[in-house]
Design a protein around this motif. Structure first.
Motif, short mmCIF file in Angstrom:
data_model
loop_
_atom_site.label_atom_id
_atom_site.label_comp_id
_atom_site.label_asym_id
_atom_site.label_seq_id
_atom_site.Cartn_x
_atom_site.Cartn_y
_atom_site.Cartn_z
N ASP A 342 58.67 74.55 15.10
CA ASP A 342 59.21 74.24 13.78
C ASP A 342 59.22 75.51 12.94
OD1 ASP A 342 60.03 72.53 11.58
OD2 ASP A 342 58.04 72.89 10.76
N ASP A 343 60.31 75.72 12.21
CA ASP A 343 60.42 76.94 11.41
C ASP A 343 61.12 76.65 10.09
OD1 ASP A 343 60.01 80.07 11.93
OD2 ASP A 343 61.80 79.81 10.70
N VAL A 368 67.80 72.25 15.82
CA VAL A 368 68.10 71.14 14.92
C VAL A 368 68.03 71.71 13.52
CG1 VAL A 368 67.49 68.82 14.16
CG2 VAL A 368 67.04 69.50 16.54
N PHE A 369 69.19 71.85 12.87
CA PHE A 369 69.24 72.54 11.58
C PHE A 369 69.56 71.58 10.45
CE2 PHE A 369 71.45 75.12 8.29
CZ PHE A 369 70.36 75.91 7.93
N GLN A 370 68.78 71.68 9.38
CA GLN A 370 69.00 70.89 8.17
C GLN A 370 69.33 71.84 7.02
OE1 GLN A 370 65.49 69.13 6.34
NE2 GLN A 370 66.63 67.27 5.81
N THR A 452 63.20 72.98 15.29
CA THR A 452 63.60 72.28 14.07
C THR A 452 63.55 73.30 12.94
OG1 THR A 452 61.33 71.50 13.72
CG2 THR A 452 62.84 70.03 14.87
N MET A 453 64.65 73.40 12.20
CA MET A 453 64.80 74.55 11.30
C MET A 453 65.35 74.10 9.94
SD MET A 453 66.93 78.04 12.25
CE MET A 453 66.17 78.13 13.88
N VAL A 458 62.99 68.35 7.92
CA VAL A 458 63.33 68.40 9.34
C VAL A 458 62.09 68.55 10.22
CG1 VAL A 458 63.74 70.89 9.34
CG2 VAL A 458 64.91 69.46 11.02
N TRP A 459 61.00 69.06 9.63
CA TRP A 459 59.75 69.25 10.37
C TRP A 459 59.24 67.94 10.96
CZ3 TRP A 459 55.75 66.36 8.49
CH2 TRP A 459 55.87 65.92 7.17
#
Length: 473
Positions: A342-343, A368-370, A452-453, A458-459
């Motif tokens: 997660d970032d 997975v970008f939000q 997850t970014m 998104v985390w």
């Protein structure tokens, strides 16, 4: 001005001040709460959201109310308040602030509180658009490893401290966030200047800057009010913002940097490198986080350690064992042998660096970008699309509003459509989170890294993928 430095109270000392913090569940305010309480102050606070952080504060003996209310001032449920602390994002017309002013209670901006901490003794303030949390964490970890016993104020949870704050007798290390414009009135003994870009600019946000030029002038003011600056020589334009500094030092890979990282040896788990100070080799170092940006963050930490007289080998060993603060390349677990990370990366520069770091693991990179905020997306969606092009696969969520109102025509599909137009065959707009989980659970294999970014929620997906209860941390 109240002295917040550790000291032994005299026998006739006055009762401790009672600080009440609005938004105490935020990552910055919760750190203030811990630092104040550790220094003997009485602390209470309130927040509209119940999170793991507010629960932790309660277990530490700090009173936390689950809403903002004027009754916290008028009814005194936790005793009379001496100082009410609020960020600039809280409207001046808020009933709790109005009640405090009517009662003659000092209303202190959070940056004024940070200013006191920075000026109480030797201090290191980390400024810049990117990398502040990681760099601040690394500096604190390095100084602690070298037995310099730092205090720290960090915008993330540091695993080594089990907290976003640390109280010690040594230098005070603080993340100084430019999203609060009042930061420009501060200064520190050492300003660590990582970079300067165009984040937190424009729109109607109370804490945003009108123009990037105005924001960069704020950086220059902070530097001029500090005793010295340690700037990243690899970031163009920083030196021009530091002409008012009393003393200028630099770090980076650039040939003319005072502190240099040379002979980089990347591997899937991190990077080993050699540290030089001008013509002197200080020693070998390693950072257990991938990406050149993390080499630079670690180099800044080792440079600060050198400036404050810490033993290099001890600081380097502490950094080599450092796994990163919460939400900054945080390894969450595995799914079908795939690594889940997660970032917090949410603007184009951070996203590009995170994607490059993911490739260093030599795995298939699945993101997975939000997108975060409508205004930020409006300003930067073409750059976000370009930054994500290097990922092997991108699953795109809807925009995290972060209290903003939607902007007509601004939607996450601007990013996915641009990527598809530019030839990316692995991008999908998937707003249904259950569908994202299903796709990843069915397709994850040992050669994957799933990141997850974003700066929103998104985390939670990362934790759901490895079946950890997604309680906010």
């Amino acid at each position: 001005m109240t002295d917040l430095s550790p000291s032994q109270p005299p026998e006739t000392a006055a009762p401790p001040l009672h600080y009440h913090l609005m938004g105490i569940g935020g990552i910055g305010m919760s750190a203030f709460a811990r630092l104040l309480r550790a220094r003997g102050a009485r602390v209470s606070g309130c927040d509209e959201s119940v999170t793991e952080l507010t629960a932790q504060l309660r277990t530490e003996g700090i009173a936390v109310d689950g809403e903002h209310s004027a009754a916290h001032v008028t009814d005194q449920p936790h005793g009379p308040i001496d100082v009410l602390v609020a960020s600039e994002a809280v409207p001046k017309s808020h009933p709790e602030l109005v009640a405090a002013r009517a009662a003659g209670i000092e209303v202190r901006p959070r940056m004024a509180l940070l200013d006191e901490l920075l000026r109480a003794g030797p201090s290191i303030g980390v400024i810049g658009t990117h990398g502040k949390t990681t760099t601040t964490s690394m500096i604190a970890v390095a100084l602690a490893g070298a037995r310099l016993d730092p205090s720290a104020f960090v915008g993330g949870i540091v695993p080594e401290f089990g907290s976003n704050a640390r109280v010690g007798a040594g230098p005070f290390v603080a993340e100084v966030d430019e999203s609060d414009r009042a930061f420009a009135e501060l200064g520190s003994q050492t300003a660590v200047f990582t970079n300067a870009e165009d984040d937190h600019v424009g729109g109607n946000q109370a804490t945003y800057w009108a123009t990037v030029e105005e924001q960069h002038a704020g950086f220059a003011r902070y530097v001029a009010q500090s005793d010295r600056v340690l700037l990243c020589a690899d970031w163009p334009g920083l030196a021009e913002l530091c002409t008012g500094a009393n003393e200028i030092l630099s770090y980076g890979q650039a040939q003319d940097a005072d502190y240099r990282a040379v002979h980089l040896r990347p591997d899937p788990d991190g990077t080993s490198f050699t540290v030089k100070f001008r013509s002197e080799t200080l020693g070998e170092a390693r950072v257990g986080l991938p990406g050149v940006h993390n080499v630079l963050n670690a180099l800044a930490a080792l440079a600060v350690n050198h400036l404050y007289g810490g033993e290099f080998e001890a600081a380097a060993a502490a950094l080599a064992a450092f796994g990163g603060p919460g939400r900054r390349w945080q390894r969450i677990g595995t799914l079908n042998g795939a690594l889940i990370v997660d970032d917090y990366a949410h603007n184009a520069t951070k996203v590009a660096a995170a994607v490059a770091a993911a490739h260093q693991t030599r795995r298939r990179v699945r993101v997975v970008f939000q997108p975060h905020r409508y205004l930020r997306t409006e300003q930067s969606w073409p750059r976000l699309a370009e930054a994500l092009m290097a990922a092997d696969e991108v699953l795109l969520l809807d925009i995290a509003a972060a209290s903003e109102q939607p902007i007509q025509g601004i939607h996450a599909t601007l990013i996915s459509d641009r990527m598809a137009q530019n030839g990316h065959t692995g991008v999908r707009y998937l707003p249904d989170r259950a569908e994202v989980l299903r796709v990843l659970r069915e397709s994850a294999v040992p050669g994957d890294i799933i990141v997850t970014m974003g700066a929103g929620d998104v985390w939670k997906l990362a934790r759901e993928l490895v079946q950890i209860n997604p309680v906010e941390g």
